[in-house]
Motif scaffolding. Structure first.
Motif, PDB file in Angstrom:
ATOM      1  N   GLY A 176       0.854  -1.173   0.000  1.00  0.00           N
ATOM      2  CA  GLY A 176       0.000   0.000   0.000  1.00  0.00           C
ATOM      3  C   GLY A 176       0.892   1.226   0.000  1.00  0.00           C
ATOM      4  O   GLY A 176       2.031   1.163   0.443  1.00  0.00           O
ATOM      5  N   HIS A 213     -15.394   4.704  10.776  1.00  0.00           N
ATOM      6  CA  HIS A 213     -15.117   5.594   9.652  1.00  0.00           C
ATOM      7  C   HIS A 213     -15.686   6.996   9.934  1.00  0.00           C
ATOM      8  O   HIS A 213     -16.846   7.153  10.305  1.00  0.00           O
ATOM      9  CB  HIS A 213     -15.746   5.036   8.380  1.00  0.00           C
ATOM     10  CG  HIS A 213     -15.410   5.814   7.143  1.00  0.00           C
ATOM     11  ND1 HIS A 213     -14.156   5.824   6.587  1.00  0.00           N
ATOM     12  CD2 HIS A 213     -16.176   6.620   6.360  1.00  0.00           C
ATOM     13  CE1 HIS A 213     -14.156   6.588   5.512  1.00  0.00           C
ATOM     14  NE2 HIS A 213     -15.368   7.085   5.354  1.00  0.00           N
ATOM     15  N   HIS A 233     -10.381   3.739   4.181  1.00  0.00           N
ATOM     16  CA  HIS A 233      -9.798   3.492   2.869  1.00  0.00           C
ATOM     17  C   HIS A 233      -8.336   3.931   2.788  1.00  0.00           C
ATOM     18  O   HIS A 233      -7.683   3.747   1.748  1.00  0.00           O
ATOM     19  CB  HIS A 233     -10.617   4.194   1.790  1.00  0.00           C
ATOM     20  CG  HIS A 233     -12.059   3.765   1.777  1.00  0.00           C
ATOM     21  ND1 HIS A 233     -12.455   2.481   1.476  1.00  0.00           N
ATOM     22  CD2 HIS A 233     -13.200   4.458   2.064  1.00  0.00           C
ATOM     23  CE1 HIS A 233     -13.772   2.390   1.555  1.00  0.00           C
ATOM     24  NE2 HIS A 233     -14.251   3.572   1.906  1.00  0.00           N
ATOM     25  N   ASP A 234      -7.812   4.533   3.867  1.00  0.00           N
ATOM     26  CA  ASP A 234      -6.394   4.875   3.933  1.00  0.00           C
ATOM     27  C   ASP A 234      -5.617   3.697   4.503  1.00  0.00           C
ATOM     28  O   ASP A 234      -6.174   2.825   5.175  1.00  0.00           O
ATOM     29  CB  ASP A 234      -6.172   6.109   4.816  1.00  0.00           C
ATOM     30  CG  ASP A 234      -6.628   7.388   4.151  1.00  0.00           C
ATOM     31  OD1 ASP A 234      -6.785   7.384   2.919  1.00  0.00           O
ATOM     32  OD2 ASP A 234      -6.844   8.381   4.874  1.00  0.00           O
ATOM     33  N   PHE A 235      -4.292   3.711   4.278  1.00  0.00           N
ATOM     34  CA  PHE A 235      -3.452   2.631   4.793  1.00  0.00           C
ATOM     35  C   PHE A 235      -2.864   3.067   6.142  1.00  0.00           C
ATOM     36  O   PHE A 235      -1.737   3.557   6.227  1.00  0.00           O
ATOM     37  CB  PHE A 235      -2.344   2.291   3.789  1.00  0.00           C
ATOM     38  CG  PHE A 235      -2.870   1.653   2.542  1.00  0.00           C
ATOM     39  CD1 PHE A 235      -3.071   0.279   2.477  1.00  0.00           C
ATOM     40  CD2 PHE A 235      -3.210   2.423   1.435  1.00  0.00           C
ATOM     41  CE1 PHE A 235      -3.572  -0.323   1.325  1.00  0.00           C
ATOM     42  CE2 PHE A 235      -3.712   1.834   0.283  1.00  0.00           C
ATOM     43  CZ  PHE A 235      -3.901   0.456   0.235  1.00  0.00           C
ATOM     44  N   SER A 280      -6.447  -0.726   9.189  1.00  0.00           N
ATOM     45  CA  SER A 280      -7.593  -0.136   8.501  1.00  0.00           C
ATOM     46  C   SER A 280      -8.184  -1.167   7.548  1.00  0.00           C
ATOM     47  O   SER A 280      -7.540  -2.166   7.195  1.00  0.00           O
ATOM     48  CB  SER A 280      -7.168   1.105   7.717  1.00  0.00           C
ATOM     49  OG  SER A 280      -6.302   0.730   6.650  1.00  0.00           O
ATOM     50  N   TYR A 281      -9.406  -0.909   7.097  1.00  0.00           N
ATOM     51  CA  TYR A 281     -10.066  -1.815   6.149  1.00  0.00           C
ATOM     52  C   TYR A 281      -9.218  -2.002   4.893  1.00  0.00           C
ATOM     53  O   TYR A 281      -9.023  -3.121   4.419  1.00  0.00           O
ATOM     54  CB  TYR A 281     -11.443  -1.267   5.784  1.00  0.00           C
ATOM     55  CG  TYR A 281     -12.106  -1.993   4.635  1.00  0.00           C
ATOM     56  CD1 TYR A 281     -12.790  -3.192   4.837  1.00  0.00           C
ATOM     57  CD2 TYR A 281     -12.023  -1.484   3.333  1.00  0.00           C
ATOM     58  CE1 TYR A 281     -13.373  -3.866   3.766  1.00  0.00           C
ATOM     59  CE2 TYR A 281     -12.607  -2.158   2.263  1.00  0.00           C
ATOM     60  CZ  TYR A 281     -13.287  -3.347   2.484  1.00  0.00           C
ATOM     61  OH  TYR A 281     -13.863  -4.011   1.433  1.00  0.00           O
ATOM     62  N   ALA A 282      -8.692  -0.892   4.361  1.00  0.00           N
ATOM     63  CA  ALA A 282      -7.904  -0.965   3.128  1.00  0.00           C
ATOM     64  C   ALA A 282      -6.652  -1.819   3.309  1.00  0.00           C
ATOM     65  O   ALA A 282      -6.303  -2.625   2.442  1.00  0.00           O
ATOM     66  CB  ALA A 282      -7.521   0.439   2.673  1.00  0.00           C
ATOM     67  N   LYS A 309      -7.589  -5.513   3.679  1.00  0.00           N
ATOM     68  CA  LYS A 309      -7.978  -6.062   2.386  1.00  0.00           C
ATOM     69  C   LYS A 309      -6.752  -6.354   1.533  1.00  0.00           C
ATOM     70  O   LYS A 309      -6.700  -7.364   0.817  1.00  0.00           O
ATOM     71  CB  LYS A 309      -8.906  -5.083   1.665  1.00  0.00           C
ATOM     72  CG  LYS A 309      -9.438  -5.597   0.328  1.00  0.00           C
ATOM     73  CD  LYS A 309     -10.400  -4.596  -0.295  1.00  0.00           C
ATOM     74  CE  LYS A 309     -10.934  -5.112  -1.637  1.00  0.00           C
ATOM     75  NZ  LYS A 309     -11.872  -4.136  -2.259  1.00  0.00           N
ATOM     76  N   GLN A 310      -5.768  -5.471   1.618  1.00  0.00           N
ATOM     77  CA  GLN A 310      -4.545  -5.633   0.813  1.00  0.00           C
ATOM     78  C   GLN A 310      -3.822  -6.937   1.141  1.00  0.00           C
ATOM     79  O   GLN A 310      -3.211  -7.551   0.261  1.00  0.00           O
ATOM     80  CB  GLN A 310      -3.613  -4.450   1.093  1.00  0.00           C
ATOM     81  CG  GLN A 310      -2.352  -4.422   0.256  1.00  0.00           C
ATOM     82  CD  GLN A 310      -2.492  -3.566  -0.988  1.00  0.00           C
ATOM     83  OE1 GLN A 310      -3.520  -2.925  -1.201  1.00  0.00           O
ATOM     84  NE2 GLN A 310      -1.472  -3.549  -1.803  1.00  0.00           N
TER      85      GLN A 310
END
Length: 258
Positions: free
Chosen positions: A38, A84, A97-99, A142-144, A147-148
């Protein structure tokens, strides 16, 4: 994890002793296959308040600092929609959505490489929050970021953290030179004996705990007679030692602090 923290005074700490362990814990490194990173995120200024001790659920945490290259292993979790748009511990607005990530003691804006040890996928995150305050979890992504590295479905995953760098503003904090930040060592006392034989037996039975903590015997003089204390060494932070004690494996155990 988003939380409300309160400052505590560094007084009245009972049963904390100095100890002389000069080596750092060595953790074997498993290089990720086909890593996908990311993007690092530029960060706001570090607030001095985020390096002060704070208390959550009756446990006091002591933010600490480490050298670039320091590695840890533990369980990661993630947090998303429910948080969020709310404030993080350093005053930023959380964007799932940020890393970014939450850690209990690392300085804000520490850049970490997080590797999922199940699939060897990696991501780079910036610490901007405190937590997680659940069990033995080492980091909240975080979610992002989650997910990564493919851990949304499982919720948690064993990970390795590697300290990559620090925000330039960290260098402006007192006694925190950039890239020469030294980790303070910790130990946990698991026994105290008048006879050396008892201490020696305890040390042998706990020669290597969980593959990382080593038992040593320290001699003291108390009331004019020898007292042999058995310490587990190798804890990298205050919260790691506290989490270990909370497992209840060693009744009466307490932290030895450098």
């Amino acid at each position: 994890m988003l939380c409300s923290i309160r400052n505590v005074a560094l007084i009245g700490i009972i049963s904390l002793f100095f100890w002389g362990c000069g080596s750092k814990q060595e953790i074997s490194y498993f290089p990720p296959s086909k890593p996908t990173f990311g993007k690092p995120i530029s960060s706001n200024a570090v607030h001095r308040a985020t390096m002060r001790p704070y208390t959550v659920n009756g446990i006091t945490y002591y933010p600490t600092v480490v050298e670039v290259g320091t590695k840890y292993r533990g369980i990661a979790s993630w947090y998303g929609p429910n948080f969020h748009g709310k404030k993080t511990s350093n005053g930023e607005i959380y964007n799932m959505h940020d890393f970014t990530a939450a850690h209990k003691t690392l300085p804000m804006n520490t850049m970490l490489k997080v590797t999922n040890l199940r699939n060897h996928k990696s991501v780079i995150v910036r610490v901007n929050d405190r937590g997680p305050f659940v069990g033995n979890r080492i980091i909240d992504l975080s979610y992002a970021a989650a997910k990564q590295i493919g851990m949304i479905g499982t919720g948690t995953a064993p990970v390795e953290l590697e300290v990559l760098d620090f925000d330039k503003n960290i260098a402006s904090l007192p006694n925190m030179p950039r890239k020469s930040i030294v980790l303070t060592n910790f130990a946990v006392q698991i026994g105290s004996f008048r006879r050396y034989q008892g201490a020696s037996i305890t040390r042998e039975r706990n020669a290597l705990v969980d593959g990382r903590y080593r038992a040593v015997v320290k001699k003291f003089i108390f009331d004019g007679a020898p007292l042999y204390r058995v310490w587990l060494t190798g804890f990298q932070s205050e919260d790691e030692a506290r989490d270990f004690i909370r497992t209840g494996r060693y009744p009466g155990a307490f932290i030895i602090r450098n």
